[in-house]
Design a protein around this motif. Structure first.
Motif, PDB file in Angstrom:
ATOM      1  N   GLU A  76      -4.967 -49.525  11.724  1.00  0.00           N
ATOM      2  CA  GLU A  76      -4.181 -48.307  11.520  1.00  0.00           C
ATOM      3  C   GLU A  76      -2.684 -48.580  11.572  1.00  0.00           C
ATOM      4  OE1 GLU A  76      -5.316 -45.293  10.588  1.00  0.00           O
ATOM      5  OE2 GLU A  76      -7.218 -46.379  10.397  1.00  0.00           O
ATOM      6  N   LYS A  77      -2.254 -49.417  12.505  1.00  0.00           N
ATOM      7  CA  LYS A  77      -0.826 -49.639  12.699  1.00  0.00           C
ATOM      8  C   LYS A  77      -0.313 -50.847  11.924  1.00  0.00           C
ATOM      9  CE  LYS A  77      -0.553 -46.202  15.568  1.00  0.00           C
ATOM     10  NZ  LYS A  77       0.044 -44.920  15.138  1.00  0.00           N
ATOM     11  N   GLU A  78      -1.045 -51.958  11.983  1.00  0.00           N
ATOM     12  CA  GLU A  78      -0.528 -53.196  11.407  1.00  0.00           C
ATOM     13  C   GLU A  78      -0.898 -53.396   9.942  1.00  0.00           C
ATOM     14  OE1 GLU A  78      -0.235 -55.965  15.395  1.00  0.00           O
ATOM     15  OE2 GLU A  78      -2.083 -56.060  14.218  1.00  0.00           O
ATOM     16  N   LEU A  79      -1.919 -52.705   9.469  1.00  0.00           N
ATOM     17  CA  LEU A  79      -2.304 -52.835   8.069  1.00  0.00           C
ATOM     18  C   LEU A  79      -1.889 -51.605   7.272  1.00  0.00           C
ATOM     19  CD1 LEU A  79      -3.750 -54.895   6.261  1.00  0.00           C
ATOM     20  CD2 LEU A  79      -5.861 -53.636   6.626  1.00  0.00           C
ATOM     21  N   ASN A 138      15.734 -50.204  12.958  1.00  0.00           N
ATOM     22  CA  ASN A 138      15.559 -48.757  12.962  1.00  0.00           C
ATOM     23  C   ASN A 138      15.259 -48.280  11.545  1.00  0.00           C
ATOM     24  OD1 ASN A 138      16.250 -48.325  15.791  1.00  0.00           O
ATOM     25  ND2 ASN A 138      18.336 -48.853  15.202  1.00  0.00           N
ATOM     26  N   VAL A 139      14.084 -47.653  11.346  1.00  0.00           N
ATOM     27  CA  VAL A 139      13.687 -47.212  10.006  1.00  0.00           C
ATOM     28  C   VAL A 139      12.852 -45.935  10.100  1.00  0.00           C
ATOM     29  CG1 VAL A 139      13.645 -49.543   9.009  1.00  0.00           C
ATOM     30  CG2 VAL A 139      11.572 -48.600  10.028  1.00  0.00           C
ATOM     31  N   TYR A 140      12.765 -45.252   8.956  1.00  0.00           N
ATOM     32  CA  TYR A 140      11.774 -44.205   8.758  1.00  0.00           C
ATOM     33  C   TYR A 140      10.540 -44.880   8.175  1.00  0.00           C
ATOM     34  CZ  TYR A 140      15.200 -40.460   9.451  1.00  0.00           C
ATOM     35  OH  TYR A 140      16.123 -39.593   9.987  1.00  0.00           O
ATOM     36  N   ALA A 141       9.373 -44.645   8.779  1.00  0.00           N
ATOM     37  CA  ALA A 141       8.152 -45.338   8.362  1.00  0.00           C
ATOM     38  C   ALA A 141       7.854 -45.135   6.878  1.00  0.00           C
ATOM     39  CB  ALA A 141       6.974 -44.881   9.216  1.00  0.00           C
ATOM     40  N   ASP A 142       8.005 -43.896   6.385  1.00  0.00           N
ATOM     41  CA  ASP A 142       7.657 -43.618   4.988  1.00  0.00           C
ATOM     42  C   ASP A 142       8.517 -44.386   3.997  1.00  0.00           C
ATOM     43  OD1 ASP A 142       5.735 -41.962   5.927  1.00  0.00           O
ATOM     44  OD2 ASP A 142       6.541 -40.102   5.074  1.00  0.00           O
ATOM     45  N   ASN A 143       9.726 -44.764   4.402  1.00  0.00           N
ATOM     46  CA  ASN A 143      10.631 -45.466   3.487  1.00  0.00           C
ATOM     47  C   ASN A 143      10.157 -46.878   3.161  1.00  0.00           C
ATOM     48  OD1 ASN A 143      12.204 -43.207   3.526  1.00  0.00           O
ATOM     49  ND2 ASN A 143      13.842 -44.076   4.795  1.00  0.00           N
ATOM     50  N   SER A 192       4.300 -41.757  12.261  1.00  0.00           N
ATOM     51  CA  SER A 192       4.943 -40.514  11.835  1.00  0.00           C
ATOM     52  C   SER A 192       6.301 -40.825  11.218  1.00  0.00           C
ATOM     53  CB  SER A 192       5.102 -39.579  13.032  1.00  0.00           C
ATOM     54  OG  SER A 192       5.942 -40.169  14.012  1.00  0.00           O
ATOM     55  N   ASN A 193       6.735 -39.985  10.280  1.00  0.00           N
ATOM     56  CA  ASN A 193       7.985 -40.244   9.573  1.00  0.00           C
ATOM     57  C   ASN A 193       9.186 -39.688  10.333  1.00  0.00           C
ATOM     58  OD1 ASN A 193       9.450 -41.344   7.445  1.00  0.00           O
ATOM     59  ND2 ASN A 193       9.612 -39.345   6.442  1.00  0.00           N
ATOM     60  N   ARG A 194       9.359 -40.192  11.542  1.00  0.00           N
ATOM     61  CA  ARG A 194      10.548 -39.892  12.329  1.00  0.00           C
ATOM     62  C   ARG A 194      11.297 -41.205  12.522  1.00  0.00           C
ATOM     63  NH1 ARG A 194       6.757 -37.008  15.641  1.00  0.00           N
ATOM     64  NH2 ARG A 194       6.964 -38.629  17.226  1.00  0.00           N
ATOM     65  N   PRO A 195      12.587 -41.171  12.736  1.00  0.00           N
ATOM     66  CA  PRO A 195      13.317 -42.431  12.948  1.00  0.00           C
ATOM     67  C   PRO A 195      12.748 -43.176  14.149  1.00  0.00           C
ATOM     68  CG  PRO A 195      14.664 -40.531  13.577  1.00  0.00           C
ATOM     69  CD  PRO A 195      13.473 -39.996  12.845  1.00  0.00           C
ATOM     70  N   LYS A 196      12.382 -44.415  13.932  1.00  0.00           N
ATOM     71  CA  LYS A 196      11.758 -45.214  14.989  1.00  0.00           C
ATOM     72  C   LYS A 196      12.425 -46.571  15.088  1.00  0.00           C
ATOM     73  CE  LYS A 196       7.063 -43.276  14.855  1.00  0.00           C
ATOM     74  NZ  LYS A 196       7.101 -42.791  16.255  1.00  0.00           N
ATOM     75  N   LYS A 197      12.396 -47.111  16.288  1.00  0.00           N
ATOM     76  CA  LYS A 197      12.854 -48.475  16.509  1.00  0.00           C
ATOM     77  C   LYS A 197      11.627 -49.382  16.595  1.00  0.00           C
ATOM     78  CE  LYS A 197      16.159 -49.477  19.465  1.00  0.00           C
ATOM     79  NZ  LYS A 197      16.875 -49.726  20.751  1.00  0.00           N
ATOM     80  N   PHE A 198      11.478 -50.287  15.644  1.00  0.00           N
ATOM     81  CA  PHE A 198      10.367 -51.245  15.644  1.00  0.00           C
ATOM     82  C   PHE A 198      10.882 -52.554  16.243  1.00  0.00           C
ATOM     83  CE2 PHE A 198       9.161 -48.157  12.484  1.00  0.00           C
ATOM     84  CZ  PHE A 198       7.798 -48.019  12.690  1.00  0.00           C
TER      85      PHE A 198
END
Length: 309
Positions: free
Chosen positions: A229-232, A253-258, A237-243
């Motif tokens: 679910e996460k790595e593949l 820092n990115v939006y997942a959907d981008n 959620s499409n909120r700003p996240k720090k990976f």
């Protein structure tokens, strides 16, 4: 907090041996529905005594019950030698879990329980098993044996690897695999559990190390562990996240959907390339989602055990 206390607080893993037994018994009960329906849940621990053999190892208690002579099987009479290798770097402790049980596992938890389940099957069949655990250093090595004391020792070290205190611990798998290839003196079936997080240069060196094992006549199975679910699928959620890279501490820092579409395409390409390269090196490649059951692991063990000769 000491290591023992950390381990005990991981609920559901207080008795790894019992968990592994439950996994194996559930797997065996379903074998009659599979191509392995002829595989028996009863494993030979004795062999019939033949006239002329030494009477030293006759099981006299069993003779009293059955009126038949059987000799006990010992380590040197094992049918198979297997070596489990566990990558214990920081990335294998993803996702971070406050509590872990059989239904909620991270990559190291899945690998540890899968390894313990393989050991349970081997114990029933009087096969010999060894273990290596590595991260940024060679954490543990034991050669292949079949005794109960040895089995308990391996379970203890597998349990210890569940400690969650693994911040920014990197590894160069190829260095440790070369060492293991030198240590394994007798032909064995080798199972490697790793999430395959390394650079392109390290990947090439990794396959050179795996080829070292193949050159020494070992059969190699690569269990590529991942969180589907996460790595593949990159399901965030499409909120700003720090990976954060858990092994280096680097972050973005990115939006997942981008980046989701490009990320999924790149990861699929990577998985496909791994499968192709393993085929070229005659290494069995088995991608395993840590959110699925253990049947793929145990079925692979049975298949490879059947071919090992």
């Amino acid at each position: 907090m000491n290591l023992e206390k950390q381990i005990n607080e991981i609920t559901g893993f207080k008795n790894l041996e019992l968990l592994a037994k439950q996994v194996v018994e559930g797997f065996i009960s379903g074998l009659h529905k599979s191509p392995f329906h002829g595989f028996s849940a009863e494993f030979a621990e004795h062999k019939i005594y033949n006239n002329g053999e030494s009477t030293k190892h006759i099981d006299w208690k069993l003779f009293a019950k059955t009126d038949k002579l059987y000799t006990k099987r010992y380590e040197e009479e094992t049918n198979l030698r297997c070596h489990l290798i566990i990558d214990n770097s920081s990335s294998m402790h993803y996702p971070a879990l406050k509590q872990m049980d059989i239904n909620h596992l991270n990559k190291i938890g899945f690998s540890v329980l899968a390894g313990a389940a393989i050991m349970n099957l081997m114990k029933r069949q009087r096969d010999a098993v060894g273990l290596s655990i590595y991260s940024d250093k060679y954490e543990y090595y034991s050669s292949e044996k079949g005794s109960e004391r040895h089995h308990q020792q391996l379970l203890s070290h597998l349990s210890a690897s569940l400690s969650s205190n693994r911040k920014e611990v990197q590894t160069k798998s190829y260095e440790h695999l070369h060492l293991i290839a030198e240590k394994l003196k007798r032909r064995s079936l080798v199972f490697l559990f790793t999430d395959m997080f390394q650079s392109d240069i390290e990947e090439e060196k990794l396959f050179e190390a795996l080829q070292h094992l193949k050159y020494n006549k070992h059969e190699v199975v690569l269990f590529h562990t991942y969180d589907k679910e996460k790595e593949l699928k990159f399901d965030f959620s499409n909120r700003p996240k720090k990976f954060i890279d858990v092994e280096t501490g680097e972050h973005v820092n990115v939006y997942a959907d981008n980046i989701k579409e490009n990320y999924e395409a790149a990861v699929k390409r990577y998985f496909d390339d791994l499968a192709i390269k393993c085929g070229q090196y005659r290494i069995k490649y088995v991608p395993v989602d840590i959110n699925e059951h253990f049947n793929t692991i145990l079925t692979t063990y049975l298949v490879e055990r059947g071919k090992f000769g």
